[in-house]
Design an enzyme around this catalytic site. Structure first.
Site, PDB file in Angstrom:
ATOM      1  N   SER A 312      -8.114  16.197 -11.587  1.00  0.00           N
ATOM      2  CA  SER A 312      -8.800  16.305 -12.856  1.00  0.00           C
ATOM      3  C   SER A 312      -8.896  14.973 -13.594  1.00  0.00           C
ATOM      4  CB  SER A 312      -8.107  17.384 -13.695  1.00  0.00           C
ATOM      5  OG  SER A 312      -8.871  17.767 -14.800  1.00  0.00           O
ATOM      6  N   ASP A 323     -15.311   3.070  -8.855  1.00  0.00           N
ATOM      7  CA  ASP A 323     -16.772   2.939  -8.780  1.00  0.00           C
ATOM      8  C   ASP A 323     -17.281   1.727  -9.549  1.00  0.00           C
ATOM      9  OD1 ASP A 323     -16.920   5.121  -7.178  1.00  0.00           O
ATOM     10  OD2 ASP A 323     -17.954   6.428  -8.605  1.00  0.00           O
ATOM     11  N   LYS A 337     -10.288  18.446  -8.234  1.00  0.00           N
ATOM     12  CA  LYS A 337     -10.483  19.384  -9.330  1.00  0.00           C
ATOM     13  C   LYS A 337     -11.412  18.728 -10.340  1.00  0.00           C
ATOM     14  CE  LYS A 337      -9.584  21.876 -13.135  1.00  0.00           C
ATOM     15  NZ  LYS A 337     -10.054  21.553 -14.495  1.00  0.00           N
TER      16      LYS A 337
END
Length: 516
Positions: A312, A323, A337
């Protein structure tokens, strides 16, 4: 778990009307789509539920508790969603959930576990009632309010130690010195620290250095709670003042928490305008979270530790830093999740619904939520950063981490170590992933390039992790089957002499009562 809290206020009504209203709200939230697909109106569904409820309450042969029936109806609707992250919290469960999210509860303030079927104090929290009352790391709690803890489940022990602020609890402890002591502690509000260092000093202050000589810091974030932003900012500002050169951010075993905390912590390492995460609802509407100009460490080298329990909010942070090219990820693939839950509280009932309302996407545009049959999910380590740990290795590492405070209390250490080598981390702390991160950060400081410290890809590691998990499941099933077989053997054993004697006595009584 990412949660966004909102409150649904229900006006005061009679209990019966309140229960029906509560069910009605859940129907509106959960069954609208289902009823539309079947060509039925929400009013028809509500009327049917009210009629069935009324009929059960008035006609069932056994008396039925109204609140139990209401809760069962709610859980039935939630079960139809097949969503493990949507949940209903009755009052007691809501209290525990709020304590977890807020990082606050009322109790004595101590980290505990079980040792030889007794409650053990791992460490009292600094400044807590337990700390101020003289509870020590390594104490064995023999009794709580006069009742022995031997064989008492950990959950029950914790429940007895918690309580209303200002009330007392008396514990009998066995110190490491062998001395027994009875201590009365006045409960107070406890703030759970979510930001941890590698070691603590004698006063339980966190030390965030793993190699101070080279300026490499270590910060472990246990969850993303209400106080995490404040705590993390304080730790990073302290390190900045001490001229930190590189950071190891440990998100292993971090199950997530509050979305704003994940966004704020990511923002500290990104330059203005970079995407942190996007949230997309069922309607297709997408909201983007981007970094601000409040960057604290735009150039600090960061290595992030992740494992298959990182979930999460942990995945938001690790995904955003990876990224955007701001961190080297080391470990194994995360849990996967990637859904967002809203918490709707119902004031009159004192309960709440945690409902999945959206998925989140990392800056690359990929949804990381794991679904059945998926080949990819979660956040992968960087190429050359795949470093796995077996179940036994993880267990050994956790035991070292848990027992560190107790060993310090036994040896009366007053000086906190601030510099470790990778070999010491690997051999003494039993943590090959952290050792790899330390090696990686050190090499980067020397050369300006991240080295290869693990596998280039995770195919073999993922298979190994899956195999180990399946083998553990198989072993648990075998243990359960062995217990059943043992019970069956017990049932097939010949009667004992005592049982046979009892049976003879019964037969004699029957004969005597029958008469001549």
């Amino acid at each position: 778990m990412n949660v966004i809290k909102s409150v649904e206020v229900v006006s005061p009504r009679r209990r019966l009307v309140g229960n029906v209203a509560l069910v009605a709200v859940f129907v509106a939230l959960i069954l609208f789509a289902l009823s539309s697909a079947l060509g039925r109106s929400v009013g028809d569904d509500l009327a049917l539920i009210v009629d069935v409820r009324h009929f059960i309450l008035n006609q069932h042969i056994e008396e039925v508790d109204s609140e139990t029936l209401t809760e069962a109806a709610i859980n039935g609707m939630i079960g139809a969603l097949d969503d493990p992250y949507t949940d209903y919290f009755p009052p007691e469960a809501l209290k525990a959930f709020s304590e977890q999210i807020d990082g606050e509860f009322s109790g004595i303030g101590a980290e505990v576990d079980l040792k030889d079927e007794r409650l053990r104090i791992i460490s009292p929290l600094e400044g807590s009632p337990a700390w101020e009352s003289g509870v020590l790391a390594g104490d064995i709690v023999l009794e709580i309010d006069g009742e022995s803890t031997e064989g008492m489940p950990l959950r029950e022990c914790i429940k007895r130690l918690k309580g209303v602020r200002g009330t007392d609890v008396t514990i009998s402890v066995l110190h490491l010195s062998g001395e027994e002591q009875e201590i009365t502690i006045t409960r107070d509000t406890i703030q759970v620290t979510t930001v941890r260092g590698l070691t603590r000093d004698a006063e339980l202050h966190e030390s965030f250095w793993i190699d101070k000589e080279r300026g490499i810091a270590y910060v472990r974030l246990t969850q993303f709670g209400a106080k995490s932003i404040e705590e993390f900012t304080a730790a990073m500002n302290q390190l900045k003042a001490e001229d930190v050169k590189a950071l190891i951010l440990d998100l292993r075993f971090n199950l997530g928490g509050l979305l704003p905390a994940a966004q704020a912590i990511s923002d500290m390492f990104l330059t203005e305008g970079q995407t942190i995460v996007s949230v997309r609802a069922r309607t297709g509407e997408e909201q983007f979270s981007t970094s601000t100009a409040e960057t604290i460490f735009p150039d600090l080298p960061v290595a992030v530790l992740i494992n298959d329990v990182s979930a999460s909010a942990s995945e938001i942070v690790s995904g955003a830093l990876k990224d955007n090219g701001r961190a080297r990820l080391i470990g194994v693939r995360t849990f996967g999740k990637g859904s967002v839950q809203n918490v709707h509280e119902f004031a009159e009932a004192g309960s709440a619904l945690k409902l999945t309302t959206a998925y989140y996407y990392i800056p690359s545009g990929r949804k990381i939520h794991r679904v059945e049959g998926a080949e990819t999910w979660g956040i992968d380590p960087s190429d050359g950063g795949w470093v796995s740990m077996s179940f036994e290795e993880t267990k050994a590492m956790m035991e070292v981490r848990r027992d560190a405070a107790i060993r310090r209390a036994e040896s009366h250490e007053t000086v906190t170590r601030t510099t470790f080598t990778a070999d010491e981390v690997r051999e003494t702390l039993k943590d090959p992933q952290l050792a790899a991160a330390l090696e990686s950060a050190g090499t980067y400081l020397d050369s300006g390039a991240w080295p290869t410290v693990g596998a280039e890809s995770g195919d073999a590691i993922l298979k190994l992790v899956k195999r180990e998990r399946l083998e553990r499941s198989r072993d648990r099933l075998r243990e359960a089957l062995a217990a059943v077989e043992e019970e069956l053997v017990t049932l097939d054993e010949p009667e004992t002499e005592a049982a046979a004697a009892d049976e003879s006595a019964v037969e004699e009584d029957v004969i005597e009562s029958a008469g001549p």
